[in-house]
Scaffold this motif. Structure first.
Motif, PDB file in Angstrom:
ATOM      1  N   TRP A  66       0.837  -1.196   0.000  1.00  0.00           N
ATOM      2  CA  TRP A  66       0.000   0.000   0.000  1.00  0.00           C
ATOM      3  C   TRP A  66       0.875   1.251   0.000  1.00  0.00           C
ATOM      4  O   TRP A  66       1.816   1.373   0.767  1.00  0.00           O
ATOM      5  CB  TRP A  66      -0.901   0.001   1.232  1.00  0.00           C
ATOM      6  CG  TRP A  66      -1.768   1.211   1.309  1.00  0.00           C
ATOM      7  CD1 TRP A  66      -1.597   2.273   2.136  1.00  0.00           C
ATOM      8  CD2 TRP A  66      -2.923   1.487   0.533  1.00  0.00           C
ATOM      9  NE1 TRP A  66      -2.579   3.204   1.922  1.00  0.00           N
ATOM     10  CE2 TRP A  66      -3.422   2.741   0.941  1.00  0.00           C
ATOM     11  CE3 TRP A  66      -3.594   0.813  -0.480  1.00  0.00           C
ATOM     12  CZ2 TRP A  66      -4.547   3.320   0.384  1.00  0.00           C
ATOM     13  CZ3 TRP A  66      -4.723   1.385  -1.034  1.00  0.00           C
ATOM     14  CH2 TRP A  66      -5.192   2.627  -0.604  1.00  0.00           C
ATOM     15  N   ASP A  67       0.579   2.178  -0.892  1.00  0.00           N
ATOM     16  CA  ASP A  67       1.310   3.435  -0.960  1.00  0.00           C
ATOM     17  C   ASP A  67       0.368   4.553  -0.507  1.00  0.00           C
ATOM     18  O   ASP A  67      -0.513   4.969  -1.262  1.00  0.00           O
ATOM     19  CB  ASP A  67       1.787   3.683  -2.391  1.00  0.00           C
ATOM     20  CG  ASP A  67       2.677   4.904  -2.495  1.00  0.00           C
ATOM     21  OD1 ASP A  67       2.868   5.601  -1.475  1.00  0.00           O
ATOM     22  OD2 ASP A  67       3.179   5.161  -3.602  1.00  0.00           O
ATOM     23  N   HIS A  70       0.085   7.800  -2.769  1.00  0.00           N
ATOM     24  CA  HIS A  70      -0.720   7.729  -3.986  1.00  0.00           C
ATOM     25  C   HIS A  70      -2.123   7.195  -3.723  1.00  0.00           C
ATOM     26  O   HIS A  70      -2.992   7.332  -4.566  1.00  0.00           O
ATOM     27  CB  HIS A  70      -0.028   6.851  -5.036  1.00  0.00           C
ATOM     28  CG  HIS A  70       1.292   7.388  -5.466  1.00  0.00           C
ATOM     29  ND1 HIS A  70       2.432   6.623  -5.459  1.00  0.00           N
ATOM     30  CD2 HIS A  70       1.669   8.616  -5.903  1.00  0.00           C
ATOM     31  CE1 HIS A  70       3.451   7.364  -5.871  1.00  0.00           C
ATOM     32  NE2 HIS A  70       3.016   8.579  -6.156  1.00  0.00           N
ATOM     33  N   GLY A  71      -2.330   6.527  -2.598  1.00  0.00           N
ATOM     34  CA  GLY A  71      -3.653   6.012  -2.250  1.00  0.00           C
ATOM     35  C   GLY A  71      -4.041   4.735  -2.981  1.00  0.00           C
ATOM     36  O   GLY A  71      -5.219   4.455  -3.138  1.00  0.00           O
ATOM     37  N   HIS A  72      -3.066   3.955  -3.422  1.00  0.00           N
ATOM     38  CA  HIS A  72      -3.363   2.661  -4.045  1.00  0.00           C
ATOM     39  C   HIS A  72      -2.178   1.716  -3.832  1.00  0.00           C
ATOM     40  O   HIS A  72      -1.148   2.099  -3.306  1.00  0.00           O
ATOM     41  CB  HIS A  72      -3.681   2.816  -5.542  1.00  0.00           C
ATOM     42  CG  HIS A  72      -2.585   3.476  -6.322  1.00  0.00           C
ATOM     43  ND1 HIS A  72      -2.664   4.792  -6.691  1.00  0.00           N
ATOM     44  CD2 HIS A  72      -1.400   3.027  -6.790  1.00  0.00           C
ATOM     45  CE1 HIS A  72      -1.558   5.124  -7.362  1.00  0.00           C
ATOM     46  NE2 HIS A  72      -0.785   4.055  -7.432  1.00  0.00           N
ATOM     47  N   GLY A  78       6.917  -1.642  -8.536  1.00  0.00           N
ATOM     48  CA  GLY A  78       6.533  -0.255  -8.411  1.00  0.00           C
ATOM     49  C   GLY A  78       5.376   0.157  -9.304  1.00  0.00           C
ATOM     50  O   GLY A  78       4.985   1.320  -9.336  1.00  0.00           O
ATOM     51  N   THR A  79       4.815  -0.776 -10.039  1.00  0.00           N
ATOM     52  CA  THR A  79       3.680  -0.474 -10.903  1.00  0.00           C
ATOM     53  C   THR A  79       2.391  -0.469 -10.089  1.00  0.00           C
ATOM     54  O   THR A  79       2.205  -1.289  -9.194  1.00  0.00           O
ATOM     55  CB  THR A  79       3.535  -1.559 -11.985  1.00  0.00           C
ATOM     56  OG1 THR A  79       4.806  -2.108 -12.318  1.00  0.00           O
ATOM     57  CG2 THR A  79       2.932  -1.004 -13.237  1.00  0.00           C
ATOM     58  N   ALA A  80       1.506   0.446 -10.419  1.00  0.00           N
ATOM     59  CA  ALA A  80       0.228   0.535  -9.710  1.00  0.00           C
ATOM     60  C   ALA A  80      -0.602  -0.714  -9.962  1.00  0.00           C
ATOM     61  O   ALA A  80      -0.681  -1.214 -11.092  1.00  0.00           O
ATOM     62  CB  ALA A  80      -0.539   1.769 -10.168  1.00  0.00           C
ATOM     63  N   VAL A  81      -1.202  -1.233  -8.907  1.00  0.00           N
ATOM     64  CA  VAL A  81      -2.038  -2.434  -9.002  1.00  0.00           C
ATOM     65  C   VAL A  81      -3.441  -2.053  -8.568  1.00  0.00           C
ATOM     66  O   VAL A  81      -3.607  -1.410  -7.529  1.00  0.00           O
ATOM     67  CB  VAL A  81      -1.492  -3.558  -8.096  1.00  0.00           C
ATOM     68  CG1 VAL A  81      -2.385  -4.777  -8.143  1.00  0.00           C
ATOM     69  CG2 VAL A  81      -0.080  -3.917  -8.463  1.00  0.00           C
ATOM     70  N   PRO A  82      -4.458  -2.422  -9.346  1.00  0.00           N
ATOM     71  CA  PRO A  82      -5.841  -2.051  -8.969  1.00  0.00           C
ATOM     72  C   PRO A  82      -6.306  -2.738  -7.702  1.00  0.00           C
ATOM     73  O   PRO A  82      -5.871  -3.698  -7.267  1.00  0.00           O
ATOM     74  CB  PRO A  82      -6.687  -2.491 -10.152  1.00  0.00           C
ATOM     75  CG  PRO A  82      -5.838  -3.354 -11.007  1.00  0.00           C
ATOM     76  CD  PRO A  82      -4.424  -3.144 -10.601  1.00  0.00           C
TER      77      PRO A  82
END
Length: 82
Positions: A66-67, A70-72, A78-82
């Motif tokens: 959890w970051d 960024h809130g996701h 380091g790639t955003a995961v839904p």
């Protein structure tokens, strides 16, 4: 016919004069039960160790972090995961 273990109502082989069912039968069946539990516990420990080792050796692509900035979630790369 030769028996290796006396019948339940035979005199006990230990020489106590009691019937086998009142003397050594419970002791001997308890030993077998204890061995079974020891084998089952050893198998569970081995399975746990195998799972732990596999988790260290597997790729971390499935891990999510959890970051809060960024809130996701992000994966290990380091790639955003839904």
């Amino acid at each position: 016919m030769t028996r290796t273990k006396p019948g339940r109502n035979d005199l006990c082989h230990c020489g106590s004069g009691k019937k086998y069912k009142k003397c050594c039968e419970a002791k001997e069946s308890g030993r077998n039960s204890g061995r079974l539990w020891m084998i089952l516990i050893a198998a569970a420990v081995a399975a746990g160790l195998a799972a732990g080792i596999a988790s260290f050796n597997s790729e971390s692509a499935g891990m999510r972090v959890w970051d809060p900035e960024h809130g996701h979630y992000h994966d290990a790369s380091g790639t955003a995961v839904p």
